[in-house]
Design a protein around this motif. Structure first.
Motif, mmCIF file in Angstrom:
data_model
loop_
_atom_site.group_PDB
_atom_site.id
_atom_site.type_symbol
_atom_site.label_atom_id
_atom_site.label_comp_id
_atom_site.label_asym_id
_atom_site.label_seq_id
_atom_site.Cartn_x
_atom_site.Cartn_y
_atom_site.Cartn_z
ATOM 1 N N GLY A 25 17.218 -9.795 -13.616
ATOM 2 C CA GLY A 25 16.218 -8.741 -13.567
ATOM 3 C C GLY A 25 15.311 -8.913 -12.391
ATOM 4 N N PRO A 26 14.379 -7.944 -12.219
ATOM 5 C CA PRO A 26 13.476 -8.004 -11.066
ATOM 6 C C PRO A 26 12.460 -9.135 -11.216
ATOM 7 C CG PRO A 26 12.862 -6.182 -12.510
ATOM 8 C CD PRO A 26 14.141 -6.754 -13.066
ATOM 9 N N LEU A 27 11.861 -9.523 -10.157
ATOM 10 C CA LEU A 27 10.830 -10.552 -10.134
ATOM 11 C C LEU A 27 9.521 -9.978 -10.673
ATOM 12 C CD1 LEU A 27 11.582 -12.128 -6.651
ATOM 13 C CD2 LEU A 27 12.196 -13.032 -8.911
ATOM 14 N N PRO A 28 8.523 -10.823 -11.146
ATOM 15 C CA PRO A 28 7.257 -10.327 -11.714
ATOM 16 C C PRO A 28 6.524 -9.404 -10.776
ATOM 17 C CG PRO A 28 7.529 -12.640 -12.193
ATOM 18 C CD PRO A 28 8.674 -12.290 -11.266
ATOM 19 N N ALA A 29 6.490 -9.725 -9.503
ATOM 20 C CA ALA A 29 5.781 -8.843 -8.584
ATOM 21 C C ALA A 29 6.455 -7.486 -8.511
ATOM 22 C CB ALA A 29 5.697 -9.483 -7.199
ATOM 23 N N GLU A 30 7.717 -7.527 -8.456
ATOM 24 C CA GLU A 30 8.430 -6.278 -8.404
ATOM 25 C C GLU A 30 8.296 -5.511 -9.719
ATOM 26 O OE1 GLU A 30 12.344 -7.487 -7.515
ATOM 27 O OE2 GLU A 30 11.919 -7.898 -5.393
ATOM 28 N N LEU A 31 8.315 -6.250 -10.847
ATOM 29 C CA LEU A 31 8.161 -5.612 -12.155
ATOM 30 C C LEU A 31 6.779 -5.002 -12.311
ATOM 31 C CD1 LEU A 31 9.389 -4.998 -14.931
ATOM 32 C CD2 LEU A 31 8.538 -7.229 -15.718
ATOM 33 N N GLY A 32 5.716 -5.704 -11.838
ATOM 34 C CA GLY A 32 4.375 -5.177 -11.931
ATOM 35 C C GLY A 32 4.246 -3.867 -11.191
ATOM 36 N N THR A 112 3.390 -12.988 -21.419
ATOM 37 C CA THR A 112 4.743 -13.523 -21.213
ATOM 38 C C THR A 112 5.293 -13.176 -19.839
ATOM 39 O OG1 THR A 112 5.649 -11.557 -22.266
ATOM 40 C CG2 THR A 112 5.273 -13.498 -23.664
ATOM 41 N N LEU A 113 4.852 -12.089 -19.278
ATOM 42 C CA LEU A 113 5.332 -11.686 -17.960
ATOM 43 C C LEU A 113 4.413 -12.152 -16.850
ATOM 44 C CD1 LEU A 113 6.487 -8.011 -18.727
ATOM 45 C CD2 LEU A 113 7.892 -10.079 -18.627
ATOM 46 N N GLY A 114 3.190 -12.529 -17.232
ATOM 47 C CA GLY A 114 2.240 -12.957 -16.212
ATOM 48 C C GLY A 114 1.786 -11.823 -15.332
ATOM 49 N N ILE A 115 1.736 -10.633 -15.887
ATOM 50 C CA ILE A 115 1.374 -9.451 -15.117
ATOM 51 C C ILE A 115 0.068 -8.884 -15.676
ATOM 52 C CG2 ILE A 115 2.075 -7.114 -14.470
ATOM 53 C CD1 ILE A 115 4.965 -8.016 -14.722
ATOM 54 N N THR A 116 -0.862 -8.451 -14.808
ATOM 55 C CA THR A 116 -2.133 -7.829 -15.188
ATOM 56 C C THR A 116 -2.192 -6.436 -14.580
ATOM 57 O OG1 THR A 116 -3.263 -9.966 -15.261
ATOM 58 C CG2 THR A 116 -4.623 -7.994 -15.085
ATOM 59 N N LYS A 117 -2.506 -5.471 -15.393
ATOM 60 C CA LYS A 117 -2.628 -4.084 -14.946
ATOM 61 C C LYS A 117 -4.046 -3.591 -15.266
ATOM 62 C CE LYS A 117 0.419 -1.971 -13.563
ATOM 63 N NZ LYS A 117 0.962 -1.782 -12.198
ATOM 64 N N THR A 118 -4.679 -2.870 -14.338
ATOM 65 C CA THR A 118 -6.057 -2.402 -14.442
ATOM 66 C C THR A 118 -6.092 -0.879 -14.411
ATOM 67 O OG1 THR A 118 -6.858 -4.384 -13.329
ATOM 68 C CG2 THR A 118 -8.346 -2.498 -13.430
ATOM 69 N N SER A 119 -6.985 -0.311 -15.259
ATOM 70 C CA SER A 119 -7.124 1.146 -15.311
ATOM 71 C C SER A 119 -8.035 1.619 -14.192
ATOM 72 C CB SER A 119 -7.701 1.586 -16.656
ATOM 73 O OG SER A 119 -9.066 1.226 -16.742
ATOM 74 N N VAL A 120 -8.035 2.917 -14.012
ATOM 75 C CA VAL A 120 -9.007 3.502 -13.093
ATOM 76 C C VAL A 120 -10.362 3.547 -13.810
ATOM 77 C CG1 VAL A 120 -7.256 4.856 -11.893
ATOM 78 C CG2 VAL A 120 -8.468 5.830 -13.864
ATOM 79 N N THR A 121 -11.481 3.653 -13.026
ATOM 80 C CA THR A 121 -12.829 3.671 -13.606
ATOM 81 C C THR A 121 -13.170 5.066 -14.125
ATOM 82 O OG1 THR A 121 -13.839 4.130 -11.473
ATOM 83 C CG2 THR A 121 -13.598 1.808 -12.110
ATOM 84 N N SER A 122 -14.045 5.062 -15.150
ATOM 85 C CA SER A 122 -14.549 6.315 -15.719
ATOM 86 C C SER A 122 -16.069 6.224 -15.786
ATOM 87 C CB SER A 122 -13.984 6.542 -17.119
ATOM 88 O OG SER A 122 -12.572 6.671 -17.086
ATOM 89 N N GLN A 123 -16.738 7.291 -15.374
ATOM 90 C CA GLN A 123 -18.193 7.329 -15.382
ATOM 91 C C GLN A 123 -18.677 7.842 -16.748
ATOM 92 O OE1 GLN A 123 -20.353 6.267 -13.051
ATOM 93 N NE2 GLN A 123 -18.578 5.516 -11.900
#
Length: 451
Positions: A25-32, A112-123
């Motif tokens: 499978g793809p690497l973590p960076a590629e998966l993120g 488990t994947l070591g991946i962090t995803k961040t949302s966009v900001t809301s006012q």
């Protein structure tokens, strides 16, 4: 030749590595880069101050990745909310205030994947409600309080959010008494022991950042407890008598009106009266013999009743013989004493005129008088005195009235003197005059009565 063999082997090895990587499978960076960003959902983008708010962090993963262990974190600007990251995608905030306005975002950590995803900001802009309908009330109610008691001034608003600053003022010039900030729709200011100087007008103000709003004025009245009243007796003379009008004046020199006064006679309430504007009251009594006794008065203006000292009233009952009013009995008494003497003197003068030979033309026949001789009743000298009496019926005017004149003379006998003393005779005459009114036909009975 050897060189060509090595190159061939290396090329085959690269193909093999690429095959292994494709199978894993793809690497973590590629998966993120392939996974989507989470989305922050907010229950209200413009919540009111004091209301609750819910934040939800959502992420869409491929079906083969949905079982990946995840952690959700929430932020406002650069500050993490709550106690840290959590397994739940929701964060509930019970109350938000104007200071909670700002930029919100969330973050998903796939452990488990070591991946962090961040949302966009809301006012998020927390809305503040302006204060309105500011009012001031007092406790105890009624806007009056007894001197020395506690006074509480309560400032309240009908609506308003956030931190509200309350201020209390006294007098028309607005002397600031106290200022406090509370996250509440009401606040209290307390005077632990009020004095007469605290009798004033009061108002309050409330402000939650949009300018102060003032309440109306209220007037506080400080009432003083009554002092011991003074009972004063005012009478027309030093020693009052029955029939006199006396005034009992009761007055408390200190105390807020209205004051209720009660007059007591021997521990029983005799009368009561109220002084709506303060001062004293008077109780007027027309004295009888029953008004003698002890008096005191009581003053009460709602806090506690106070009593005066005892005043004693002695009522004199005048003697009936000293009365200045002429009743029928007193008139008869006067006629029986003084009148009879005057009438007898007139009758005697008329009789003397008759004896002188000037009879009245209207005289009725009168029976001749006869002399009655009475003997002495003295035991020690039976013959020492010789009594002589005479009477005569006289009619002094026309009509059927007859007057009887009786003369009584007492004469001592001549004493016998031994020796060179001669005889001595002394006559003593004691005239007694009696009168009785009778009709002419009762002359004989009158004679018997006189005798």
């Amino acid at each position: 030749m050897l060189r060509r063999l090595l190159l061939l082997l290396c090329g085959e090895l690269g193909i093999w590595e690429r095959a292994v990587a494709a199978a894993a499978g793809p690497l973590p960076a590629e998966l993120g880069e392939l996974l989507p960003r989470p989305v922050l959902r907010i229950s209200s983008s413009q919540p009111l101050e004091g209301s609750s708010m819910t934040l939800t962090c959502e992420i869409q993963l491929p079906p083969q990745k949905r079982d990946v262990q995840k952690q959700f974190c929430f932020f406002r600007d650069d500050q993490m909310l709550g106690s840290g990251c959590r397994t739940s995608p929701e964060l509930w905030i019970p109350n938000v205030w104007s200071k909670d306005s700002g930029s919100y975002w969330c973050q998903v950590e796939m452990v488990t994947l070591g991946i962090t995803k961040t949302s966009v900001t809301s006012q998020i802009q927390v809305q503040r409600v302006h204060v309105s309908d500011v009012s001031l009330e007092s406790q105890p109610p009624g806007r009056w309080v007894m001197e020395g008691d506690k006074l509480v001034l309560i400032c309240s608003v009908a609506s308003g959010t956030g931190d509200i600053t309350f201020s209390w003022y006294r007098g028309a010039l607005g002397l600031n008494l106290e200022t406090k900030t509370e996250r509440s729709l009401r606040a209290e200011f307390e005077i632990t022991s009020v004095q007469q100087r605290d009798a004033e007008q009061y108002y309050c103000a409330a402000d939650n950042g949009h300018g102060p709003i003032l309440s109306g004025l209220i007037s506080i009245t400080i009432r003083s407890p009554v002092s011991h009243p003074v009972l004063t007796l005012r009478a027309p003379r030093a020693q009052p008598v029955v029939g006199d009008m006396v005034e009992l004046h009761c007055e408390a020199l200190r105390g807020s009106p209205p004051i209720l006064y009660q007059l007591y006679h021997e521990d029983a309430i005799l009368r009561n009266s109220s002084a709506p504007s303060g001062g004293g009251v008077s109780f007027n009594l027309s004295l009888t013999s029953e008004h003698s006794g002890n008096y005191f008065c009581e003053a009460d203006n709602g806090q506690s009743a106070q009593r005066s000292e005892v005043v004693t009233l002695n009522v004199t009952v005048p003697d009936g013989n000293r009365s200045y009013h002429l009743t029928s009995g007193s008139i008869e008494g006067l006629l029986g004493s003084f009148g009879s003497i005057i009438f007898m003197a007139l009758l005697l003068g008329y009789w003397l005129k008759r004896r002188a030979g000037r009879p009245s033309a209207g005289d009725l026949p009168r029976s001749p008088g006869s002399r009655v001789i009475q003997q002495s009743n003295y035991l020690n000298s039976p013959d020492a005195l010789q009594l002589q009496s005479s009477y005569e019926n006289v009619n002094v005017g026309s009509g059927d009235k007859i007057y009887s004149l009786v003369y009584h003379a007492q004469q001592e006998r001549e004493p016998v003197v031994v020796g060179h003393m001669g005889t001595h005779v002394e006559n003593k005459v004691f005239p007694d005059i009696y009168s009785r009114l009778r009709k002419a036909e009762n002359i004989d009975s009158d004679y018997d009565d006189v005798m």
